[in-house]
Design an enzyme around this catalytic site. Structure first.
Site, mmCIF file in Angstrom:
data_model
loop_
_atom_site.group_PDB
_atom_site.id
_atom_site.type_symbol
_atom_site.label_atom_id
_atom_site.label_comp_id
_atom_site.label_asym_id
_atom_site.label_seq_id
_atom_site.Cartn_x
_atom_site.Cartn_y
_atom_site.Cartn_z
ATOM 1 N N LYS A 13 49.791 52.097 56.055
ATOM 2 C CA LYS A 13 49.095 51.856 54.775
ATOM 3 C C LYS A 13 48.797 50.360 54.572
ATOM 4 O O LYS A 13 47.690 49.999 54.197
ATOM 5 C CB LYS A 13 49.937 52.356 53.579
ATOM 6 C CG LYS A 13 50.184 53.851 53.553
ATOM 7 C CD LYS A 13 50.803 54.282 52.241
ATOM 8 C CE LYS A 13 52.191 53.704 51.980
ATOM 9 N NZ LYS A 13 53.228 54.168 52.944
ATOM 10 N N ARG A 88 53.240 56.948 43.790
ATOM 11 C CA ARG A 88 54.134 57.607 44.741
ATOM 12 C C ARG A 88 54.784 58.844 44.121
ATOM 13 O O ARG A 88 55.597 59.495 44.777
ATOM 14 C CB ARG A 88 55.225 56.642 45.180
ATOM 15 C CG ARG A 88 54.988 56.021 46.563
ATOM 16 C CD ARG A 88 56.069 55.001 46.789
ATOM 17 N NE ARG A 88 56.325 54.686 48.159
ATOM 18 C CZ ARG A 88 56.023 53.524 48.741
ATOM 19 N NH1 ARG A 88 55.383 52.595 48.085
ATOM 20 N NH2 ARG A 88 56.374 53.299 49.989
ATOM 21 N N ARG A 127 59.419 47.290 63.457
ATOM 22 C CA ARG A 127 58.497 46.543 62.571
ATOM 23 C C ARG A 127 59.106 45.202 62.171
ATOM 24 O O ARG A 127 60.280 45.099 61.852
ATOM 25 C CB ARG A 127 58.201 47.362 61.315
ATOM 26 C CG ARG A 127 57.372 46.594 60.278
ATOM 27 C CD ARG A 127 56.665 47.473 59.300
ATOM 28 N NE ARG A 127 57.545 48.201 58.416
ATOM 29 C CZ ARG A 127 57.119 49.061 57.487
ATOM 30 N NH1 ARG A 127 55.822 49.307 57.358
ATOM 31 N NH2 ARG A 127 57.979 49.694 56.720
ATOM 32 N N ARG A 162 62.411 43.789 57.421
ATOM 33 C CA ARG A 162 62.642 44.193 56.034
ATOM 34 C C ARG A 162 64.009 44.842 55.889
ATOM 35 O O ARG A 162 64.466 45.553 56.780
ATOM 36 C CB ARG A 162 61.564 45.213 55.604
ATOM 37 C CG ARG A 162 60.300 44.571 55.148
ATOM 38 C CD ARG A 162 59.201 45.568 54.946
ATOM 39 N NE ARG A 162 59.581 46.777 54.231
ATOM 40 C CZ ARG A 162 58.718 47.674 53.777
ATOM 41 N NH1 ARG A 162 57.422 47.494 53.958
ATOM 42 N NH2 ARG A 162 59.121 48.743 53.147
ATOM 43 N N ARG A 173 64.010 57.377 52.807
ATOM 44 C CA ARG A 173 62.627 57.156 52.362
ATOM 45 C C ARG A 173 61.744 58.346 52.748
ATOM 46 O O ARG A 173 60.877 58.744 51.970
ATOM 47 C CB ARG A 173 62.083 55.854 52.958
ATOM 48 C CG ARG A 173 62.622 54.627 52.240
ATOM 49 C CD ARG A 173 62.558 53.373 53.085
ATOM 50 N NE ARG A 173 61.228 52.884 53.326
ATOM 51 C CZ ARG A 173 60.906 52.051 54.319
ATOM 52 N NH1 ARG A 173 61.836 51.619 55.147
ATOM 53 N NH2 ARG A 173 59.678 51.639 54.466
HETATM 54 P P1 AMP Z 1 56.615 49.762 50.697
HETATM 55 O O1 AMP Z 1 56.486 48.320 51.027
HETATM 56 O O2 AMP Z 1 55.345 50.348 50.131
HETATM 57 O O3 AMP Z 1 57.172 50.580 51.827
HETATM 58 O O4 AMP Z 1 57.680 49.857 49.515
HETATM 59 C C1 AMP Z 1 59.017 49.430 49.693
HETATM 60 C C2 AMP Z 1 59.912 50.091 48.674
HETATM 61 O O5 AMP Z 1 59.530 49.671 47.352
HETATM 62 C C3 AMP Z 1 59.855 51.605 48.633
HETATM 63 O O6 AMP Z 1 60.684 52.215 49.631
HETATM 64 C C4 AMP Z 1 60.381 51.867 47.217
HETATM 65 O O7 AMP Z 1 61.767 51.697 47.143
HETATM 66 C C5 AMP Z 1 59.731 50.735 46.428
HETATM 67 N N1 AMP Z 1 58.415 51.167 45.919
HETATM 68 C C6 AMP Z 1 57.190 50.753 46.345
HETATM 69 N N2 AMP Z 1 56.213 51.368 45.673
HETATM 70 C C7 AMP Z 1 56.818 52.198 44.787
HETATM 71 C C8 AMP Z 1 56.354 53.135 43.815
HETATM 72 N N3 AMP Z 1 55.042 53.334 43.632
HETATM 73 N N4 AMP Z 1 57.276 53.818 43.101
HETATM 74 C C9 AMP Z 1 58.597 53.610 43.272
HETATM 75 N N5 AMP Z 1 59.104 52.783 44.185
HETATM 76 C C10 AMP Z 1 58.236 52.068 44.944
#
Ligand code: AMP
Length: 221
Positions: A13, A88, A127, A162, A173
């Site tokens: 993404k 999400r 990653r 990360r 996740r």
């Molecule tokens: P990402 O970088 O998109 O993988 O997001 C990292 C983490 O941030 C996710 O695993 C969630 O814990 C949190 N997060 C990101 N976007 C959302 C969302 N829309 N709703 C809730 N938690 C989020």
């Protein structure tokens, strides 16, 4: 132009959103990046969000919705945004619908990326990301390592792993994704805005290939 990126963690993404953002000239809004910025700045929001993120859980809807709506009201998004990681959950999607309806804005495309699960896990553990919040280049120790180990090719900052990119957190996740986020595929399909694309080494189609095709398609519209 509003584009929503949908898909399990590590389906690409962020990579696709970043290319589309440059090609279509609309900002990429990543909720994950917004949370990570708050975490590194040790804001109240960041301290709270870290509790959830480090374990692979979603941050509660109310907090996430308030954060993104605030960001969507900033001036640079007046011509649209690529939403990377939001919504999400169904309540988040409903809140976004309401925000967009109030402003008379329609969703141009929901781009749903799919990747086989074993490839996702492999991608997560390999990653690496640039720690510079203005750069955020994504690397992969196997497929696309930085030229000098641990240093970003583009900006020279440290390349890091990360905190939530470990096998235990990715399993949580993925579970959360299938329970809470995957229902959005149906939600947006019913609205007629869904496009699904597979991103996989197996079919030799990676994020950048998908991004190029989708950018062409949207630029022709
Ligand atoms: P990402 O970088 O998109 O993988 O997001 C990292 C983490 O941030 C996710 O695993 C969630 O814990 C949190 N997060 C990101 N976007 C959302 C969302 N829309 N709703 C809730 N938690 C989020």
């Amino acid at each position: 132009m509003i584009i929503i990126m949908l898909g399990a963690p590590a389906t690409g993404k962020g990579t696709v959103a970043s290319i589309l953002s440059k090609r279509l000239n609309v900002p990429q809004l990543s909720t994950g990046d917004l949370f990570r910025k708050n975490i590194s700045e040790k804001t109240e929001l960041g301290i709270m969000a870290e509790e959830y993120i480090s374990k692979g859980n979603l941050v509660p809807d109310e907090v996430t919705i308030n954060m993104i709506i605030k960001r969507l009201n900033e001036d640079d998004t007046k011509n649209g945004a690529i939403l990377d990681g939001f919504p999400r959950t169904i309540p988040q999607a409903e809140a976004l619908d309401k925000f967009l309806a109030d402003k008379n804005i329609k969703i141009d495309m929901v781009l749903n990326l799919t990747t086989p699960e074993e490839e996702i896990i492999q991608r997560v553990v390999t990653r690496r990301v640039c720690s510079n919040p203005h750069c955020k280049t994504i690397y992969n120790t196997k497929l696309n390592p930085p030229k000098i180990e641990g240093i970003c090719d583009k900006c020279g900052s440290k390349v890091i792993t990360r905190k939530d990119d470990n096998v235990e957190a990715i399993k949580t996740r993925l579970k959360q994704y299938f329970k809470l986020t995957n229902p959005l595929v149906d939600f947006y399909d019913k609205k007629g805005v869904l496009t699904t694309e597979e991103v996989s080494e197996k079919i030799n189609r990676m994020g950048k290939d998908v991004a190029e095709d989708i950018a062409q398609k949207l630029l022709k519209k």
